[in-house]
Design a protein around this motif. Structure first.
Motif, PDB file in Angstrom:
ATOM      1  N   SER A 181      -7.759  -3.106  -1.869  1.00 39.91           N
ATOM      2  CA  SER A 181      -6.872  -4.182  -1.449  1.00 39.91           C
ATOM      3  C   SER A 181      -5.806  -4.479  -2.491  1.00 39.91           C
ATOM      4  O   SER A 181      -5.096  -5.467  -2.400  1.00 39.91           O
ATOM      5  CB  SER A 181      -7.685  -5.465  -1.167  1.00 39.91           C
TER       6      SER A 181
ATOM      7  N   SER B 261      -2.281  -3.743  -4.857  1.00 32.45           N
ATOM      8  CA  SER B 261      -0.897  -3.490  -4.481  1.00 32.45           C
ATOM      9  C   SER B 261      -0.687  -2.020  -4.150  1.00 32.45           C
ATOM     10  O   SER B 261      -1.031  -1.124  -4.906  1.00 32.45           O
ATOM     11  CB  SER B 261       0.027  -3.897  -5.634  1.00 32.45           C
TER      12      SER B 261
ATOM     13  N   MET C 120       2.064 -10.127   2.527  1.00 32.20           N
ATOM     14  CA  MET C 120       1.920  -8.695   2.250  1.00 32.20           C
ATOM     15  C   MET C 120       3.292  -8.042   2.147  1.00 32.20           C
ATOM     16  O   MET C 120       4.232  -8.398   2.874  1.00 32.20           O
ATOM     17  CB  MET C 120       1.109  -8.017   3.353  1.00 32.20           C
TER      18      MET C 120
END
Length: 397
Positions: free
Chosen positions: A150, A152, A199
């Motif tokens: 999860s 970057s 996101m």
């Protein structure tokens, strides 16, 4: 067959009514004038009062009650305005229930407490420019990514595409996003992932200007190589039917939002006709007015019964959700009746009904939205007929 509410249900409804009518009318008017959503501090107050977790599990901070209890609370908020009721609608009958029904234990533990406390909002992102009623034509894709992490740039899925008509778009924190997750055509290739507002690759279009629904932000969403971690998978390819099963409860929520508008219109007109005089007497004494009031009452009461039947009978279903037949009947009837009731209310109130200061014209504008959102009226009618004869209709041939 039981048509009366329990003492607990009556107490819950009264609590919601007192709160909504004491705390929300001024806010609702300001939201209508300035077109902003429920402020964060009020949303947290909703959470503290328990209104965002009525039928959500106690283990996540909810009250663990039933669908009827949830709809009773929603109607009281909707009688003030659909905008102040919208976070309640989303939490108790909308996309939050999709997470509660199909999300992993980790996802539920991560998202549901935030929603129940009033610290986060979840929206659903389904429709596209060429995929509304024909939802299985959607082209937004979620393809295998570069790993399960999860961090970057890492993700099990990479999402690309664009969505239209997302209520809460740009404002909500999480989006239950319907995507094409395999090469299989139609429903077989569709699943859903949870996309977070911040996101990388998520962007929002301009705020849409709508006829009603002021205070309910609506915007397009674009996904440009959005990396979504594996833990954000809700349902994989082939789960479209299960996703849509949750819409039985959403239809009841949609219908209850419409019911709240109609019930408030009836209440206002009853008060108005006993105070307004013509020819030396209250206009309620005129038979023509009495006929309109009776028509409004019949429609409101019938809608409420259809909605509550669908919700009550959900307990008899294996998945605990209202059936497509009963929820479509309730939604379709409520969507049509709210337009009729609000229009009758405006006619009875005359110039006051047409004046922005008195609220009836807002009810009429908002009334039209519910027969479009969540499946148009005619779509509900095809669902009803399909359920009656036991097969779906192929609209493509």
């Amino acid at each position: 067959m039981q048509f009366t509410l329990t003492d607990q249900q009556l107490e819950l409804r009264e609590t919601a009514r007192k709160f909504a009518r004491a705390e929300l009318p001024d806010l609702a008017r300001e939201m209508e004038e300035k077109d902003f959503p429920v402020p964060p501090d009020m949303l947290r107050t909703y959470g503290e009062m328990g209104f965002l977790g009525v039928n959500l599990p106690e283990e996540y901070g909810g009250l663990g009650l039933g669908h009827i209890e949830a709809l009773l609370v929603l109607e009281e908020f909707a009688q003030v305005s659909n905008a102040v009721a919208f976070p309640v609608f989303e939490a108790l009958t909308g996309p939050v229930r999709t997470i509660e029904k199909f999300g992993s234990d980790d996802m539920k533990a991560r998202i549901l407490p935030q929603v129940i406390r009033g610290e986060a909002i979840v929206a659903v992102s389904m429709s596209e420019a060429n995929a509304g009623t024909a939802l299985t034509d959607l082209t937004t894709t979620a393809r295998a990514g570069d790993g399960p992490g999860s961090g970057s740039g890492a993700g099990a899925y990479v999402v690309n595409g664009a969505k239209r008509w997302t209520s809460g778009g740009g404002h909500s924190d999480y989006y239950v996003t319907y995507c094409r997750m395999s090469e299989e055509a139609g429903a077989r290739g569709i699943g859903a992932v949870l996309i977070e507002k911040d996101m990388d690759g998520v962007s929002f279009g301009k705020r849409e200007e709508l006829m009603g629904f002021r205070g309910i932000p609506t915007a397009d969403i674009t996904f440009d190589d959005v990396h979504v971690p594996a833990e954000n998978l809700i349902i994989g390819a082939g789960g479209f039917g299960r996703l849509m099963s949750a819409f039985g409860l959403e239809r009841c929520g949609n219908a209850t939002q419409a019911l709240g508008v109609a019930a408030a219109a009836l209440e206002q007109v009853l008060e108005y006709t006993q105070e307004r005089e013509a020819f030396g007497k209250p206009i309620v004494d005129f038979q023509a007015v009495q006929m309109k009031l009776a028509e409004m009452a019949m429609k409101v009461e019938a809608a409420r019964l259809l909605i509550h039947r669908a919700a009550a009978n959900a307990d008899t279903q294996p998945d605990g959700l209202p059936t497509a037949y009963e929820s479509s009947l309730a939604k379709c009837f409520a969507n049509e009746m709210v337009r009729e009731v609000a229009a009758l209310g405006m006619q009875v109130m005359g110039g006051y009904g047409y004046h922005k200061e008195y609220g009836m014209e807002q009810r009429l504008r908002d009334a039209y939205a519910w027969g479009i959102a969540g499946g148009a009226i005619d779509v509900q009618k095809t669902n009803i007929t399909a359920a009656m004869i036991g097969r779906r209709f192929d609209q493509r041939r």
